[in-house]
Scaffold this motif. Sequence first.
Motif, short mmCIF file in Angstrom:
data_model
loop_
_atom_site.label_atom_id
_atom_site.label_comp_id
_atom_site.label_asym_id
_atom_site.label_seq_id
_atom_site.Cartn_x
_atom_site.Cartn_y
_atom_site.Cartn_z
N ILE A 91 -16.78 -11.64 32.82
CA ILE A 91 -17.40 -12.95 32.66
C ILE A 91 -18.72 -12.79 31.91
O ILE A 91 -19.53 -11.94 32.24
CB ILE A 91 -17.62 -13.63 34.02
CG1 ILE A 91 -16.30 -13.77 34.77
CG2 ILE A 91 -18.32 -14.97 33.86
CD1 ILE A 91 -15.22 -14.57 34.06
N GLU A 92 -18.94 -13.65 30.92
CA GLU A 92 -20.15 -13.64 30.11
C GLU A 92 -20.91 -14.94 30.31
O GLU A 92 -20.33 -16.02 30.23
CB GLU A 92 -19.78 -13.50 28.63
CG GLU A 92 -19.02 -12.22 28.32
CD GLU A 92 -18.51 -12.20 26.90
OE1 GLU A 92 -19.27 -12.57 25.99
OE2 GLU A 92 -17.34 -11.82 26.71
N ALA A 93 -22.21 -14.81 30.57
CA ALA A 93 -23.05 -15.99 30.84
C ALA A 93 -23.01 -16.99 29.69
O ALA A 93 -22.93 -18.19 29.92
CB ALA A 93 -24.48 -15.56 31.14
N ASP A 94 -23.08 -16.52 28.47
CA ASP A 94 -23.10 -17.43 27.32
C ASP A 94 -21.76 -18.13 27.10
O ASP A 94 -21.71 -19.33 26.89
CB ASP A 94 -23.47 -16.68 26.03
CG ASP A 94 -24.92 -16.22 26.03
OD1 ASP A 94 -25.75 -16.86 26.70
OD2 ASP A 94 -25.20 -15.21 25.37
N ALA A 95 -20.70 -17.38 27.16
CA ALA A 95 -19.40 -17.90 26.73
C ALA A 95 -18.59 -18.60 27.81
O ALA A 95 -17.75 -19.44 27.49
CB ALA A 95 -18.56 -16.74 26.16
N ASP A 96 -18.83 -18.29 29.10
CA ASP A 96 -17.89 -18.73 30.13
C ASP A 96 -18.41 -19.76 31.13
O ASP A 96 -17.69 -20.12 32.06
CB ASP A 96 -17.39 -17.49 30.89
CG ASP A 96 -16.70 -16.50 29.97
OD1 ASP A 96 -15.96 -16.94 29.06
OD2 ASP A 96 -16.91 -15.29 30.13
N ILE A 97 -19.62 -20.25 30.95
CA ILE A 97 -20.19 -21.20 31.91
C ILE A 97 -19.32 -22.46 32.06
O ILE A 97 -19.04 -22.89 33.17
CB ILE A 97 -21.64 -21.59 31.53
CG1 ILE A 97 -22.56 -20.39 31.73
CG2 ILE A 97 -22.13 -22.79 32.32
CD1 ILE A 97 -22.74 -19.95 33.17
N ALA A 98 -18.89 -23.04 30.98
CA ALA A 98 -18.09 -24.28 31.07
C ALA A 98 -16.80 -24.04 31.84
O ALA A 98 -16.40 -24.88 32.66
CB ALA A 98 -17.79 -24.81 29.67
N ASP A 99 -16.15 -22.90 31.62
CA ASP A 99 -14.92 -22.59 32.34
C ASP A 99 -15.19 -22.37 33.83
O ASP A 99 -14.40 -22.77 34.68
CB ASP A 99 -14.23 -21.35 31.76
CG ASP A 99 -13.63 -21.62 30.39
OD1 ASP A 99 -13.39 -22.79 30.05
OD2 ASP A 99 -13.40 -20.63 29.66
N LEU A 100 -16.31 -21.74 34.16
CA LEU A 100 -16.67 -21.51 35.56
C LEU A 100 -16.93 -22.83 36.28
O LEU A 100 -16.51 -23.02 37.43
CB LEU A 100 -17.88 -20.59 35.67
CG LEU A 100 -17.68 -19.15 35.18
CD1 LEU A 100 -19.01 -18.41 35.16
CD2 LEU A 100 -16.66 -18.41 36.02
N VAL A 101 -17.60 -23.75 35.62
CA VAL A 101 -17.87 -25.06 36.22
C VAL A 101 -16.57 -25.84 36.37
O VAL A 101 -16.32 -26.45 37.42
CB VAL A 101 -18.90 -25.87 35.38
CG1 VAL A 101 -19.03 -27.30 35.89
CG2 VAL A 101 -20.26 -25.17 35.40
N ARG A 102 -15.73 -25.81 35.36
CA ARG A 102 -14.45 -26.52 35.44
C ARG A 102 -13.59 -25.95 36.56
O ARG A 102 -12.96 -26.69 37.33
CB ARG A 102 -13.69 -26.44 34.12
CG ARG A 102 -12.39 -27.20 34.20
CD ARG A 102 -11.74 -27.40 32.86
NE ARG A 102 -10.35 -27.76 33.10
CZ ARG A 102 -9.34 -27.32 32.39
NH1 ARG A 102 -9.55 -26.54 31.35
NH2 ARG A 102 -8.12 -27.67 32.68
N PHE A 103 -13.56 -24.62 36.71
CA PHE A 103 -12.79 -24.03 37.80
C PHE A 103 -13.37 -24.43 39.15
O PHE A 103 -12.63 -24.67 40.10
CB PHE A 103 -12.69 -22.50 37.69
CG PHE A 103 -11.75 -21.91 38.71
CD1 PHE A 103 -10.39 -22.07 38.57
CD2 PHE A 103 -12.24 -21.23 39.81
CE1 PHE A 103 -9.51 -21.55 39.53
CE2 PHE A 103 -11.38 -20.70 40.76
CZ PHE A 103 -10.01 -20.87 40.62
N ALA A 104 -14.69 -24.54 39.26
CA ALA A 104 -15.32 -24.99 40.50
C ALA A 104 -14.82 -26.39 40.86
O ALA A 104 -14.45 -26.65 42.01
CB ALA A 104 -16.84 -24.98 40.38
N ARG A 105 -14.80 -27.29 39.88
CA ARG A 105 -14.28 -28.65 40.12
C ARG A 105 -12.83 -28.61 40.59
O ARG A 105 -12.45 -29.26 41.56
CB ARG A 105 -14.34 -29.47 38.83
CG ARG A 105 -15.61 -30.15 38.60
CD ARG A 105 -15.44 -31.21 37.49
NE ARG A 105 -16.71 -31.81 37.25
CZ ARG A 105 -17.47 -31.55 36.19
NH1 ARG A 105 -17.06 -30.72 35.28
NH2 ARG A 105 -18.64 -32.13 36.06
#
Length: 147
Positions: A91-105
């Motif tokens: 996991i990369e802070a720059d590239a994957d934040i949106a995917d991490l938030v979407r998975f949280a939802r």
Amino acid sequence: MSHKAPCAIAEGDMGTPTHRITICTSCRHKGTDCKPGYELIARLRAAIAAAGDSVSGEFEISGVACMAGCDRPCTVAYHGTRKATYLFGDIEADADIADLVRFARDYALLEDGWCSSVDRPGKLRKTTLARVPAAIIALEVSDVRVS
């Protein structure tokens, strides 16, 4: 992604996170002293807070010294009561934040936390290191008498 009804929050538990995201703080990029976990924690906290809606109140985000994903930094785990736990790597802070938030939802809405890889956003489809079923305590009835 097909969703089941969100888990109910018991009366009196309002404001208490029902899910956790744990990020490894000791992972290092190979050949460097860079520990991306601390930056990822800060960025993910900000992104979850900015997402607003119910996600920000549902998740506690913290770090842990090691999740044994050293060859796949940075590792991130999603946990929930009575839910499957997921461990993601690379996991990369720059590239994957949106995917991490979407998975949280998405994860917050899954009754048992179970989803297939095609239901996970972006890179999370391919970087799953483990999916651990929820702990279920089963009692087996036995005809054997203990003396």
